[in-house]
Design a protein around this motif. Structure first.
Motif, PDB file in Angstrom:
ATOM      1  N   ALA A  19       0.834  -1.213   0.000  1.00  0.00           N
ATOM      2  CA  ALA A  19       0.000   0.000   0.000  1.00  0.00           C
ATOM      3  C   ALA A  19       0.865   1.258   0.000  1.00  0.00           C
ATOM      4  CB  ALA A  19      -0.925  -0.012   1.216  1.00  0.00           C
ATOM      5  N   ALA A  20       1.898   1.281   0.847  1.00  0.00           N
ATOM      6  CA  ALA A  20       2.769   2.458   0.917  1.00  0.00           C
ATOM      7  C   ALA A  20       3.535   2.662  -0.383  1.00  0.00           C
ATOM      8  CB  ALA A  20       3.745   2.309   2.085  1.00  0.00           C
ATOM      9  N   ILE A  75       1.111   3.983  -3.211  1.00  0.00           N
ATOM     10  CA  ILE A  75       0.733   5.386  -2.974  1.00  0.00           C
ATOM     11  C   ILE A  75       1.903   6.320  -3.274  1.00  0.00           C
ATOM     12  CG2 ILE A  75       0.094   7.049  -1.180  1.00  0.00           C
ATOM     13  CD1 ILE A  75      -1.528   4.812   0.135  1.00  0.00           C
ATOM     14  N   SER A  76       3.089   5.988  -2.752  1.00  0.00           N
ATOM     15  CA  SER A  76       4.249   6.861  -2.969  1.00  0.00           C
ATOM     16  C   SER A  76       4.655   6.888  -4.440  1.00  0.00           C
ATOM     17  CB  SER A  76       5.420   6.398  -2.103  1.00  0.00           C
ATOM     18  OG  SER A  76       5.788   5.064  -2.403  1.00  0.00           O
ATOM     19  N   LEU A 123       1.639   8.909  -6.420  1.00  0.00           N
ATOM     20  CA  LEU A 123       1.595  10.307  -6.012  1.00  0.00           C
ATOM     21  C   LEU A 123       2.908  11.018  -6.319  1.00  0.00           C
ATOM     22  CD1 LEU A 123      -0.172  12.440  -4.680  1.00  0.00           C
ATOM     23  CD2 LEU A 123       0.721  11.714  -2.457  1.00  0.00           C
ATOM     24  N   VAL A 171       5.539   6.324   3.336  1.00  0.00           N
ATOM     25  CA  VAL A 171       5.302   7.205   2.179  1.00  0.00           C
ATOM     26  C   VAL A 171       6.133   8.477   2.298  1.00  0.00           C
ATOM     27  CG1 VAL A 171       3.583   8.661   1.041  1.00  0.00           C
ATOM     28  CG2 VAL A 171       3.012   6.305   1.646  1.00  0.00           C
TER      29      VAL A 171
END
Length: 325
Positions: free
Chosen positions: A108-109, A112-113, A116, A200
């Motif tokens: 998940a991290a 997202i990183s 984004l 993140v």
């Protein structure tokens, strides 16, 4: 196809080398789990009990070469032995329990990183010199320069302990029964937020800076000027032409980061008491749990090799010039 086969042969050779190193390296460490248990029993164990213990832990007095080939045959069958620290559970059972939480947190991290960070890098480079470009990338890089454990401790102290916004430990509330229920999923998400945000913040600056620098070079290419001369919209030129070509280095970095998800968050999991592979790895080293150490190291190595092989395959689709290399 020849490029893929050559890369596959290289990764198979690397996998065999990692298997060999994984077998010999723990045996160079002084002591073994059986000796530790025997010493702690203070002479209360009978000889037949000692022999049974060594057999259960996969320790024998056979020649090292014989042990090596026995080890290879067990690995090919997916048998990594019995975990010493979680005796009598098999290593595969112990690893599978921690793997779920590590993939959830790290995956998940990372996603997202990656998304984004690259999006910010694209927009910042397209509007180079603007407010977003001059403030956000340097700020994120500065935050990422802090040690991960420092950010984790600060987040845990201020956001968890002082303000009480997030839970302090574990992957879900102790009173919640695991299952596909709203209560359990909500508890997992609540416990996931703070460690994921920490990861993140540590990693997003690198994605932003890498994409921004690559985009600046791509924007100077002739085909970008040609696309603008054709009257294409700014959004289409930015994403379809510039960002697509600038994304190639990020795809490689994503593959490597995906492989290191299994090993790159040991401190984060330890600080937040998150029951992933990082915690298991620390526990296996401190307890001299050879089978669990070997299983974890092999999983980490194979994950890195598999991720890099997938990246090679994807690269040939994104950039056909690689196929002729």
């Amino acid at each position: 196809m020849r490029f893929i086969l050559r890369r596959l042969g290289f990764y198979l050779l690397a996998a065999w080398a990692s298997l060999t190193i994984n077998f010999f390296l723990p045996r160079l460490i002084p002591g073994d789990p059986a000796s530790t248990i025997i010493a702690s029993s203070r002479g209360q164990m009978r000889p037949e009990q000692i022999n049974q213990l060594k057999e259960a832990l996969g320790i024998s007095d056979a020649p090292i070469i014989q042990q090596y080939f026995t080890y290879l045959s067990h690995v090919l069958r997916g048998d990594f032995g019995i975990s010493f620290s979680a005796f009598p559970s098999p290593v595969t059972t112990v690893i599978s329990t921690g793997l779920i939480w590590t993939l959830l947190l790290g995956g998940a991290a990372l996603i997202i990183s990656f998304l984004l960070g690259n999006l910010i890098g694209v927009v910042a480079s397209w509007r180079r010199g603007g407010l977003l470009d001059t403030t956000l990338p340097p700020l994120l890089v500065l935050i990422g320069a802090f040690p991960p454990f420092f950010l984790a401790l600060m987040a845990l102290f201020f956001l968890g302990l002082n303000m009480g916004w997030f839970p302090l430990r574990h992957a879900y509330d102790d009173g919640v029964a695991p299952g596909w229920t709203f209560t359990f999923v909500a508890s997992v998400a609540e416990h996931l937020l703070l460690p994921a945000i920490t990861i993140v913040l540590v990693s997003i600056g690198g994605w932003v800076l890498g994409m921004r620098n690559t985009m600046i070079g791509v924007l100077a290419e002739d085909y970008i000027t040609m696309a603008e001369a054709k009257g294409l919209s700014q959004r289409e030129v930015m994403f379809k032409y510039a960002a697509r070509n600038a994304l190639l280095p990020s795809v490689t970095a994503f593959g490597m980061a995906l492989g290191f998800v299994l090993s790159g968050q040991i401190l984060i999991e330890t600080i937040f008491s998150y029951p992933g592979l990082g915690y298991l790895l620390v526990k296996s080293v401190t307890s001299l749990d050879y089978p669990l150490m070997q299983g974890l190291f092999l999983m980490i190595t194979f994950a890195v090799l598999a991720a890099n092989f997938i990246v090679d395959v994807v690269y040939t689709r994104l950039d056909p010039r690689v196929r002729t290399g």
